[in-house]
Design a protein around this motif. Structure first.
Motif, short mmCIF file in Angstrom:
data_model
loop_
_atom_site.label_atom_id
_atom_site.label_comp_id
_atom_site.label_asym_id
_atom_site.label_seq_id
_atom_site.Cartn_x
_atom_site.Cartn_y
_atom_site.Cartn_z
N GLU A 196 0.61 5.65 -0.67
CA GLU A 196 -0.40 6.72 -1.17
C GLU A 196 -0.15 7.39 -2.49
N TYR A 231 0.76 -1.06 0.15
CA TYR A 231 0.00 -0.05 0.02
C TYR A 231 1.05 1.32 0.04
N ASN A 270 2.72 -1.84 4.30
CA ASN A 270 2.10 -0.60 4.15
C ASN A 270 3.28 0.61 4.25
N GLU A 305 -7.12 1.36 0.14
CA GLU A 305 -6.93 0.97 1.35
C GLU A 305 -8.01 -0.37 1.71
N ARG A 321 -6.95 -3.85 3.08
CA ARG A 321 -7.13 -4.35 4.34
C ARG A 321 -7.74 -5.97 4.15
N LEU A 330 -2.73 1.02 8.92
CA LEU A 330 -3.32 0.02 8.23
C LEU A 330 -2.58 -1.30 8.66
N ARG A 369 -0.26 5.85 7.44
CA ARG A 369 -1.53 5.56 7.63
C ARG A 369 -1.60 4.20 8.70
#
Length: 95
Positions: free
Chosen positions: A9, A7, A49, A37, A41, A55, A53
């Motif tokens: 951004e 993940y 990650n 996201e 998840r 997560l 964030r």
């Protein structure tokens, strides 16, 4: 081959190159980068990650170098030792 879901951004050439080098070439992992996201998840495999964030999975907080758009004018200091370049600190300065 194991699969890693990353993940982030953002996605750019620096991130893709770094992931391909570290995870693809060196660790022989298939990887996919997502900015979703919810997908991250619910994924049940290996997760990384690469954000600040909260997560699930292992988190690496970005420091900004992979998201920069320019090559900075300030190059890190380095010295040579046994033919290798070593960044940041010169042991002759350690005290």
């Amino acid at each position: 081959m194991s699969r890693l879901l990353i993940y982030s951004e953002f996605e750019n050439e620096r991130l893709l190159y770094t992931c391909a080098e570290v995870f693809g070439r060196r660790m022989e992992l298939e990887f996919v980068i997502t900015q979703n996201e919810d997908d991250f998840r619910i994924y049940t495999g290996y997760r990384l990650n690469y954000s600040n964030r909260d997560l699930p999975g292992v988190r690496i907080s970005p420091l900004g170098i992979l998201s920069e758009e320019n090559i900075g004018k300030d190059w890190p200091d380095y010295f040579r030792s046994n033919g290798s370049e070593i960044l940041n600190e010169d042991p002759r300065e350690w005290q």
